[in-house]
Design an enzyme around this catalytic site. Structure first.
Site, mmCIF file in Angstrom:
data_model
loop_
_atom_site.group_PDB
_atom_site.id
_atom_site.type_symbol
_atom_site.label_atom_id
_atom_site.label_comp_id
_atom_site.label_asym_id
_atom_site.label_seq_id
_atom_site.Cartn_x
_atom_site.Cartn_y
_atom_site.Cartn_z
ATOM 1 C CB SER A 297 33.411 33.043 25.558
ATOM 2 O OG SER A 297 32.278 33.195 26.559
ATOM 3 C CB ALA B 129 29.932 39.801 42.190
ATOM 4 C CG ASP C 113 41.917 39.947 42.692
ATOM 5 O OD1 ASP C 113 41.708 40.057 44.265
ATOM 6 O OD2 ASP C 113 41.157 40.780 42.338
ATOM 7 C CB SER D 49 38.794 37.868 41.473
ATOM 8 O OG SER D 49 39.833 38.832 40.965
ATOM 9 C CB SER D 50 34.774 36.563 37.010
ATOM 10 O OG SER D 50 34.758 37.705 36.469
#
Ligand code: ADP
Ligand code: MG
Length: 381
Positions: A65, A119, A168, A122-123
Site C-alpha cells: 500500500s 468521508a 457502493d 466509499s474508498s
C-alpha cells in the site's frame, strides 16, 4: 499516481504488470430508500484506487500500500487472513472470488488511491472493486459485473465486519462517465441516466463530524418503516416494502401508526418519487429541477426522517442563501457530507463562504471535494 505506483512496482518486483483502476461514488438522491426496497441513484467519481498487478508464481500474495507505506504477504486459504485492515479487503476479494469458483493464484501488487477515507465516498468499495475486476481479468474468470459487486459486498460482510448494502460496490463496478445509475434495490434492475451538468459543479462539503446517535437511530428508522409498511399491507397485500406504497395508502393508516412512524414513512414514500422525478428531469437536461429535489430531500431528512444535525442543516441553509442550485445531506446522516450542485460562477464564493462561516460557528474547517461523474472499474491501458 500511475507513475508512483509503477516505480514502486518495479523497485519491489522487477518487471511491470497490468494496471487497473476503480472509483469511489456519490449518491445524487435516494437516501434511506435501499432497505425500503426503493431506488438509489449513485455514480462513480473521478477519485478512486489504482493498482498494478502480476501473478508471481509463489505461494503468497505480495501487496504494497503506497498510501500507508506498508507491505503485507498472505496465503490464499481461509486461515491466512492478514491483520492489516487494508490488506483484509484484498484478501477478502480473493477469498470471495475463490468461493464463487474463480481462479486466484498468488500475485504481486502495488496500489494507491485518492478517495478520502471514511468521508462517505466509499474508498473501501473502490478498493474492493478494483481488485475484484483485476483478478477477474487476470485469471479470465468471466464472473459477471453484478457478481463482482457482490464479491466486494461479501468482503465487507465476511472480512471487514461491515454489513453494507450493494449500492457502493454496484456504483463502483458499473459506473460510467457522464451517467448516473438508478438501481431498484428490490429487483436489482438498473438503468443509466445522463448526468453531464455543463455549467455546474458537484461539490461535497464534509462536515468532518460523526454524531454517536447514528447506529441506534438507524435501527429505529428501519423499525418505523417496517411498522408503517405492515399497517399499509393490511389494506394492500401487495405492499412488501414501504416503497411499494402510494402516498394515499399511508394516509389511510394515519390513525393506526404513531405520529413518528407516519413522518418517517412520509419521507420514504416522497423520496422514492423524487428519484423518479430527478430521472425525468435529467432526461430533459433540467438541472434546476434536480437541484430543487435535492433541497426537498434535505428537508425530508431533516424534518421528517430526523437524521440531519446542526452542522449539516447549517451547510444546507448556507447553500440556499448562496443560490446553490441543489444541496442535501448525503449518506445515512448525523454527520458526513452535503452534496451540492453549484453553478460554475458561484462555486468559489460558495466554497469560501461555507469554509469561513462553518469554521467560525463550529471551530473546525469543513473539507471540500470537487467530483466529476466518471468511469468505474476498468483496465488502464
Ligand atoms: P469509506 O467510507 O471511505 O469506504 P471505510 O471505513 O469503509 O470508509 O473504508 C476505509 C478503509 O478502506 C481504510 O481504513 C483502508 O483499510 C481501506 N482503504 C481505502 N482506501 C485505501 C487506500 N488508498 N490505501 C489503503 N487502504 C485503503
Ligand atoms: Mg466503506
Amino acid at each position: 499516481m500511475k507513475n508512483r505506483i509503477h516505480d514502486k512496482f518495479i523497485t519491489l518486483f522487477g518487471t511491470g504488470g497490468d494496471i487497473y483502476a476503480s472509483a469511489g461514488r456519490v449518491n445524487l438522491i435516494g437516501e434511506h430508500t435501499d432497505y425500503n426496497g426503493g431506488y438509489v441513484f449513485p455514480g462513480a467519481i473521478d477519485k478512486g484506487i489504482m493498482l498494478e498487478i502480476k501473478p508471481n508464481g509463489l505461494s503468497k500474495v505480495q501487496a504494497y500500500s503506497l498510501d500507508y507505506d506498508e507491505y503485507c504477504e498472505f496465503g490464499l486459504q481461509e486461515e491466512d487472513a492478514p491483520s492489516q485492515s487494508w490488506a483484509r479487503y484484498i484478501f477478502g476479494v480473493c477469498r470471495e472470488t475463490i468461493k464463487r469458483g474463480g481462479k486466484v493464484e498468488a500475485f504481486s501488487c502495488v496500489f494507491a488511491g485518492d478517495v478520502p477515507l471514511g468521508a462517505g465516498l466509499s474508498s473501501s468499495a473502490a478498493l474492493e472493486s478494483a481488485f475484484a475486476y483485476a483478478l477477474n481479468e487476470l485469471y479470465s474468470n468471466n464472473i459477471d459485473k453484478f457478481e463482482l459487486a457482490k464479491i466486494g459486498q461479501s468482503t465487507e460482510h465476511n472480512y471487514c465486519g461491515v454489513k453494507c448494502g450493494i449500492m457502493d460496490q454496484f456504483a463502483s463496478c458499473f459506473g460510467k462517465k457522464g451517467s448516473l445509475i438508478r438501481l431498484n434495490c428490490k429487483t436489482l434492475e438498473y438503468k443509466y441516466f445522463p448526468f453531464d451538468p455543463q455549467g455546474y459543479k458537484l461539490i461535497l462539503i464534509d462536515s468532518c463530524v460523526k454524531h454517536e446517535l447514528a447506529s441506534s437511530a438507524y435501527n429505529q428508522r428501519r423499525q418505523s418503516c417496517e411498522n408503517a409498511a405492515a399497517a399499509i399491507k393490511k389494506n394492500h397485500p401487495e405492499v412488501d416494502f414501504l416503497s411499494d406504497a402510494k402516498r394515499v395508502w399511508l394516509d389511510e393508516v394515519r390513525d393506526q401508526i404513531s405520529q413518528e412512524d407516519f413522518l418517517r414513512a412520509e419521507y420514504v414514500i416522497g423520496e422514492v418519487q423524487r428519484v423518479l422525478d430527478v430521472c425525468d428531469a435529467l432526461e430533459r437536461g433540467d438541472y434546476e429541477t434536480v437541484g430543487e429535489m435535492m433541497y426537498q430531500t434535505h428537508f425530508g431528512l431533516s424534518r421528517l426522517y430526523e437524521v440531519s444535525c446542526e452542522e449539516l442543516d447549517f451547510l444546507n441553509k448556507l447553500a440556499r442563501t448562496s443560490d446553490v442550485t441543489g444541496s442535501r445531506v448525503m449518506g445515512g446522516g448525523f454527520g458526513g457530507c452535503t452534496i451540492n450542485l453549484v453553478k460554475d460562477e458561484l462555486a468559489d464564493v460558495f466554497v469560501n463562504a461555507a469554509t469561513e462561516q462553518f469554521t467560525a460557528k463550529f471551530g473546525h474547517a469543513p473539507k471540500i471535494y470537487d467530483v466529476v461523474i466518471s468511469d468505474g472499474a476498468r483496465k488502464v491501458e
